[in-house]
Structures are given as C-alpha cells and as structure tokens.
Design an enzyme around this catalytic site. Structure first.
Site, short mmCIF file in Angstrom:
data_model
loop_
_atom_site.label_atom_id
_atom_site.label_comp_id
_atom_site.label_asym_id
_atom_site.label_seq_id
_atom_site.Cartn_x
_atom_site.Cartn_y
_atom_site.Cartn_z
N HIS A 1 -5.70 6.09 41.10
CA HIS A 1 -6.24 5.46 39.89
C HIS A 1 -5.41 4.21 39.52
O HIS A 1 -5.96 3.11 39.35
CB HIS A 1 -6.24 6.48 38.74
CG HIS A 1 -6.78 5.95 37.45
ND1 HIS A 1 -8.05 6.23 37.02
CD2 HIS A 1 -6.22 5.15 36.51
CE1 HIS A 1 -8.26 5.61 35.86
NE2 HIS A 1 -7.15 4.96 35.52
N GLU A 2 -4.11 4.37 39.45
CA GLU A 2 -3.24 3.24 39.09
C GLU A 2 -3.26 2.17 40.19
O GLU A 2 -3.27 0.97 39.90
CB GLU A 2 -1.81 3.70 38.81
CG GLU A 2 -1.67 4.65 37.61
CD GLU A 2 -2.31 4.13 36.33
OE1 GLU A 2 -2.29 2.91 36.09
OE2 GLU A 2 -2.87 4.95 35.57
N HIS B 1 -6.27 -0.06 39.66
CA HIS B 1 -6.05 -1.10 38.64
C HIS B 1 -5.22 -2.24 39.24
O HIS B 1 -5.51 -3.42 39.06
CB HIS B 1 -5.25 -0.55 37.45
CG HIS B 1 -6.02 0.36 36.54
ND1 HIS B 1 -7.23 0.03 35.99
CD2 HIS B 1 -5.71 1.60 36.04
CE1 HIS B 1 -7.65 1.03 35.20
NE2 HIS B 1 -6.74 1.99 35.22
N ASP C 1 -10.27 3.97 29.90
CA ASP C 1 -10.61 2.66 30.47
C ASP C 1 -12.01 2.18 30.08
O ASP C 1 -12.20 1.01 29.78
CB ASP C 1 -10.50 2.71 32.00
CG ASP C 1 -9.06 2.90 32.46
OD1 ASP C 1 -8.14 2.47 31.74
OD2 ASP C 1 -8.86 3.48 33.54
ZN ZN Z 1 -6.81 3.65 33.97
#
Ligand code: ZN
Length: 281
Positions: A94-95, A98, A170
């Site tokens: 997930h990170e 981004h 998000d």
């Molecule tokens: Zn996030």
C-alpha cells in the site's frame, strides 16, 4: 503561517536554551515544516527535549528531533501494535504504491520518507515534501496528488486482487480534494472557471434552498467521480508499468520498515512514466 526563514527564527528561539547536539540541523527542519504554525514548532521543540530526556541523551540529537517532528505531524509510533505477516505485506505494498506513483508523476512533490511502522491512526505513512515553500498549486500538481493518494489502494488491487483492498482514509481524501478543486477553485472539466458556495457559506439559491441547483449538484458529483476515476486510472497505469519497482520498494520496506530519500534513489532507478498517465508533454 510563518515562512521558511520565520520558521527558522522561531525554532532558534525555542532551541536557544535547550542543550542541542552539533549535528542537529534546524535549517533542514525549517525546510520540511512548511504549513506548521508557531505553536506546532514550539511543540516540536518541547517533544524533542522530552524524547532526549526519555532516552537519557545529554543533548537533543538529530534522531530525537526527527522523532519529535513526526510525533507532532502524524502521532506517536505504536510499536506495541503487532501486525501479522499478511498485514505487514499489505501495508508495505500500500505505501509502496503511494510512493511509486508520487515518484513517477512529474508534478508531485518528491517522496521524503516511507514507513510501515504504525504511527498515530495510520498503519504506515508515505511522506511527500515540497522542495520549497509554495503558496499556489496548479491543476497538474493537484491531479498528481489525487493519483498518488489512489496509489495505495491500486497497488493492493494489483497485488492481492480487486476485492482484497483494505480500508483507509485515502478515498475520503481524494473526494474532499476533488470537491475543493471543483467547487472552490473552478478546476472542474465541465465547470472550469465556475465556483460554487459550499454548505458552510450560508449562501443559498432561491429555487431549491440549497447552495446550488439539483442540476448543478449532479454535475459536481459527476465531476468528482471523473476526478477520482482519472486518478485511479493514472495510478494503475504507473504501477503496472513499474511493477518491478513496486516490488522492490515493498520488499525493502518489509526488510527495513523505514526508507529515507537516500535509500530510495537506487530502488526507484529505472522507473518510467507511461504515456497513459501523462497529462502534458
Ligand atoms: Zn494510503
């Protein structure tokens, strides 16, 4: 809010009577605290002193200062929160999502730091910092911000499958920023150069008793959906074109938990911007 040189002056006042190691760089802190108030800066100085005392340091070190800054900006580390291997892997991808989207898109701020150590209410954090103080942002920059915000969820989708994506704030962020761009900044595609009152302004149309007509409300909803979909498509194009880089970032996070700008240089090498994610030449 204080500008960079004013932030430095404020920090110097607050650190004046605190024993501080030579390695502590207040100019660097002033640079990365864009958007902080005088009270936030005082808070960072106090937290730095508390952190140093707790760790038995005779003077405040650079690491104490970084910890204090992150504590004030995001919340304390929650080392007690144990993530299982599956959760760690999801958080890492997930990170990484981004970070890769933000790194590849040309009008995004650069990645400053990524961590999968839970902090405050978050499971992990990807931190983007502007290279300098900026007062204005254009549509390209804001659209890259929307796409990188989508990057976490899209990375999960690519790696674990469409219905395996997990909860996060998000999408809320994407919806709020899109709405802000469309109703306050006149940046919508069909509503370009038009602004609308928000519910908070108390300015209502006579016909509906609402801030704008039903028809306009529908149009704004459509625009918001378009912005979110465009952001998701761009994030997906970037991550599919950079699958190997995404894997490398996630693997490095699983191994080291935190990656700084210097660590990322090699890892990001070879990343490419696909045509389908471009908004301009
Ligand atoms: Zn996030």
């Amino acid at each position: 809010l204080p500008e960079r040189k004013d932030r430095l002056a404020i920090l110097e006042v607050h650190f004046k009577n605190k024993p501080t190691a030579k390695s502590v760089n207040l100019e660097a802190l002033a640079a990365k605290t864009a958007g902080s108030s005088g009270a936030d800066l005082a808070n960072i100085a106090n937290e730095a002193a508390i952190t140093a005392a707790r760790l038995g340091h005779k003077e405040i070190t650079g690491a104490d200062l970084t910890e204090a800054f992150e504590r004030v900006a995001i919340g304390p580390e929650r080392k007690s929160k144990v993530m299982n291997e599956k959760e760690r892997k999801i958080t890492a991808y997930h990170e990484a999502g981004h970070a890769v989207v933000g790194h590849v898109l040309p009008d995004s701020d650069p990645v400053h730091k990524i961590t999968i150590i839970p902090r405050g209410h978050t499971g992990g954090v990807t931190w983007f910092l502007p290279p300098e103080d900026r007062s204005y942002k254009n549509i390209y920059e804001l659209k890259d911000t929307l796409a990188r915000a989508m990057g976490g969820r899209i990375a999960e989708k690519i790696i674990f499958g469409e219905d395996s994506v997990t909860t996060s704030s998000d999408l809320q962020h994407v919806a709020e920023l899109s709405k802000e761009m469309i109703i306050r900044e006149g940046m919508g595609n069909k509503t370009r150069n038009l602004v609308y009152p928000s519910e908070a302004t108390g300015y209502y149309t006579i016909s509906t008793g609402k801030p704008y007509s039903e028809k306009t409300a529908e149009l704004i909803d459509e625009e918001i959906a378009q912005f979110a979909n465009e952001a998701a498509k761009r994030a997906e194009a970037v991550l599919k074109a950079n699958h190997k880089v995404l894997d490398r970032v996630a693997e490095a996070l699983l191994e080291k938990e935190t990656l700084e700008e210097e660590d990322l240089k090699n890892i990001f090498e070879g990343s490419t911007l696909p045509d389908s994610a471009k908004l301009h030449d």
